[in-house]
Scaffold this active site. Sequence first.
Site, mmCIF file in Angstrom:
data_model
loop_
_atom_site.group_PDB
_atom_site.id
_atom_site.type_symbol
_atom_site.label_atom_id
_atom_site.label_comp_id
_atom_site.label_asym_id
_atom_site.label_seq_id
_atom_site.Cartn_x
_atom_site.Cartn_y
_atom_site.Cartn_z
ATOM 1 N N ARG A 1 2.865 9.875 -5.491
ATOM 2 C CA ARG A 1 3.958 10.754 -5.044
ATOM 3 C C ARG A 1 3.896 12.101 -5.773
ATOM 4 O O ARG A 1 4.920 12.666 -6.178
ATOM 5 C CB ARG A 1 5.330 10.116 -5.299
ATOM 6 C CG ARG A 1 5.505 8.750 -4.709
ATOM 7 C CD ARG A 1 5.677 8.790 -3.186
ATOM 8 N NE ARG A 1 6.060 7.498 -2.702
ATOM 9 C CZ ARG A 1 5.188 6.536 -2.342
ATOM 10 N NH1 ARG A 1 3.888 6.759 -2.402
ATOM 11 N NH2 ARG A 1 5.609 5.371 -1.913
ATOM 12 N N SER B 1 14.639 7.787 -0.437
ATOM 13 C CA SER B 1 14.689 7.284 -1.813
ATOM 14 C C SER B 1 15.121 8.426 -2.729
ATOM 15 O O SER B 1 14.512 9.492 -2.704
ATOM 16 C CB SER B 1 13.314 6.804 -2.257
ATOM 17 O OG SER B 1 12.825 5.867 -1.341
ATOM 18 N N GLU C 1 13.695 12.077 -6.784
ATOM 19 C CA GLU C 1 12.619 12.360 -5.831
ATOM 20 C C GLU C 1 12.884 13.613 -4.996
ATOM 21 O O GLU C 1 12.018 14.473 -4.886
ATOM 22 C CB GLU C 1 12.379 11.147 -4.927
ATOM 23 C CG GLU C 1 11.125 11.335 -4.090
ATOM 24 C CD GLU C 1 10.947 10.287 -3.012
ATOM 25 O OE1 GLU C 1 10.669 9.141 -3.349
ATOM 26 O OE2 GLU C 1 11.081 10.626 -1.831
HETATM 27 P P1 NAP Z 1 10.799 -2.686 -1.531
HETATM 28 O O1 NAP Z 1 10.215 -3.626 -0.553
HETATM 29 O O2 NAP Z 1 12.230 -2.816 -1.910
HETATM 30 O O3 NAP Z 1 9.905 -2.708 -2.848
HETATM 31 C C1 NAP Z 1 10.264 -1.924 -3.970
HETATM 32 C C2 NAP Z 1 9.063 -1.113 -4.424
HETATM 33 O O4 NAP Z 1 8.052 -1.996 -4.820
HETATM 34 C C3 NAP Z 1 8.479 -0.286 -3.301
HETATM 35 O O5 NAP Z 1 9.049 0.975 -3.353
HETATM 36 C C4 NAP Z 1 7.000 -0.334 -3.549
HETATM 37 O O6 NAP Z 1 6.517 0.837 -4.193
HETATM 38 C C5 NAP Z 1 6.805 -1.465 -4.505
HETATM 39 N N1 NAP Z 1 5.953 -2.472 -3.852
HETATM 40 C C6 NAP Z 1 6.349 -3.446 -2.990
HETATM 41 N N2 NAP Z 1 5.292 -4.199 -2.644
HETATM 42 C C7 NAP Z 1 4.219 -3.684 -3.276
HETATM 43 C C8 NAP Z 1 2.835 -4.025 -3.330
HETATM 44 N N3 NAP Z 1 2.345 -5.066 -2.647
HETATM 45 N N4 NAP Z 1 2.014 -3.261 -4.085
HETATM 46 C C9 NAP Z 1 2.493 -2.210 -4.769
HETATM 47 N N5 NAP Z 1 3.781 -1.842 -4.766
HETATM 48 C C10 NAP Z 1 4.639 -2.581 -4.046
HETATM 49 O O7 NAP Z 1 10.506 -1.187 -1.018
HETATM 50 P P2 NAP Z 1 11.317 -0.256 -0.048
HETATM 51 O O8 NAP Z 1 12.141 0.679 -0.839
HETATM 52 O O9 NAP Z 1 11.960 -1.047 1.030
HETATM 53 O O10 NAP Z 1 10.172 0.609 0.593
HETATM 54 C C11 NAP Z 1 9.125 0.057 1.352
HETATM 55 C C12 NAP Z 1 8.049 1.111 1.455
HETATM 56 O O11 NAP Z 1 8.521 2.262 2.162
HETATM 57 C C13 NAP Z 1 7.601 1.591 0.104
HETATM 58 O O12 NAP Z 1 6.225 1.807 0.121
HETATM 59 C C14 NAP Z 1 8.353 2.880 -0.078
HETATM 60 O O13 NAP Z 1 7.693 3.795 -0.896
HETATM 61 C C15 NAP Z 1 8.466 3.395 1.326
HETATM 62 N N6 NAP Z 1 9.664 4.211 1.485
HETATM 63 C C16 NAP Z 1 9.700 5.476 1.031
HETATM 64 C C17 NAP Z 1 10.860 6.212 1.169
HETATM 65 C C18 NAP Z 1 10.973 7.608 0.665
HETATM 66 O O14 NAP Z 1 12.003 8.221 0.854
HETATM 67 N N7 NAP Z 1 10.004 8.128 -0.010
HETATM 68 C C19 NAP Z 1 11.964 5.684 1.761
HETATM 69 C C20 NAP Z 1 11.894 4.389 2.205
HETATM 70 C C21 NAP Z 1 10.745 3.648 2.054
HETATM 71 P P3 NAP Z 1 6.001 2.158 -3.426
HETATM 72 O O15 NAP Z 1 7.237 2.926 -3.140
HETATM 73 O O16 NAP Z 1 5.144 2.800 -4.451
HETATM 74 O O17 NAP Z 1 5.267 1.747 -2.213
#
Ligand code: NAP
Length: 348
Positions: free
Chosen positions: A164, A237, A343
């Site tokens: 990021r 996020s 973020e």
């Molecule tokens: P989540 O399932 O609640 O998991 C929490 C965090 O754990 C995620 O943010 C993800 O990091 C990490 N994670 C989960 N499984 C993983 C794996 N197999 N290997 C490495 N890291 C893992 O996550 P969530 O918030 O619902 O988001 C799901 C995905 O959508 C994530 O990748 C997240 O970054 C993305 N997202 C981004 C935004 C944004 O505004 N930037 C908003 C919503 C969702 P990472 O974030 O590094 O992937």
Amino acid sequence: MTTLDIQRDVALAPLTTLELGGRAKHFVRAEDESVLVDALRWAADQGVSSAILGRGSNLIVPDEGYDGLIVHMRIADIEFRNGGTVDAGAGVPWETVVDGAVSREWAGLECLSGIPGSTGATPIQNVGAYGQEVAEVIDSVRVLRRDTLTFEELAPRDCAFGYRDSLFKREPDRFIVSAVRFALRPNGLGTLRYSELQKSVGADATLADIRRTVLDLRRRKSMVLDPDDPNSRSAGSFFLNPVVTAAEADRVVEQAVIDNLVATRDDVPRYPASDGKVKLAAGWLIEKAGIEKGTRRGAIGVSTNHALALVHYGGGTTVDLLAFADEIRARVRDRFGIRLEREPRLLR
Ligand code: NAP
């Protein structure tokens, strides 16, 4: 020189997904590169600062607004070329790029479905989701240098992409992204790295299946913009997942065990990151620090569907938002000794 249509005193809140903050003293829409250059030259001549607004999905506008020129990035050319190359202007909605790629069966962006920003914003924080990052498929980034007002094409190695993170984020006053070229994989396999996604689609899932599933997962967490979903009035996020040393991660695990927050050490979510570091889940830290989903402070609250999103429920201020963010940060620091980083970008 093009005639510039500079407007005065323009409300910025409706141009952001948080719908917060004040007005821009000067405002211009840039629909092509020449207007972009002329706008920046105008700001320099007037001695006022300038800032770029994309689709406002990762931006916090202060209540006092912006005392310079806001350039609304609207360069919207897009071309899907043979062989998997996509050239997209910075103002193209990101969903247009993802949808166009998936419908052509070009792999590389399917997990990045439902992200509500502009294409030009994606290299800045190396947008990622479900195990995919734009840096993996960026071929070049076309930028305007703010010092010389000339254009350059940067190769990925020049962009210093990280988790990021990028050169553009670290040195925000140096470049403006005007277009991005992606190199995708025609008929390539989709990315199924995250278990949440793997569990929801079969191993032989098509790119369209993956895209649909990601959209469903995100929608359930209010991470897809929807006028009928009050939880989606957010900047996605609000905090980055902290990447810490192994020793720091161990300390968090110990604390969680001592405080009876988990049954076993394995219940603390953590993932390997680069350089032997460990990525912790910011949403988990927030909830375990005692800030539950749905916690409200007046018009601002934690989404009822996702602990990582701060939501504006209407009638609030940016001061309220930042105060609640500070409270959350302090709670996580006091409980776990971890500093959460914001973020979304704060407009200054
Ligand atoms: P989540 O399932 O609640 O998991 C929490 C965090 O754990 C995620 O943010 C993800 O990091 C990490 N994670 C989960 N499984 C993983 C794996 N197999 N290997 C490495 N890291 C893992 O996550 P969530 O918030 O619902 O988001 C799901 C995905 O959508 C994530 O990748 C997240 O970054 C993305 N997202 C981004 C935004 C944004 O505004 N930037 C908003 C919503 C969702 P990472 O974030 O590094 O992937």
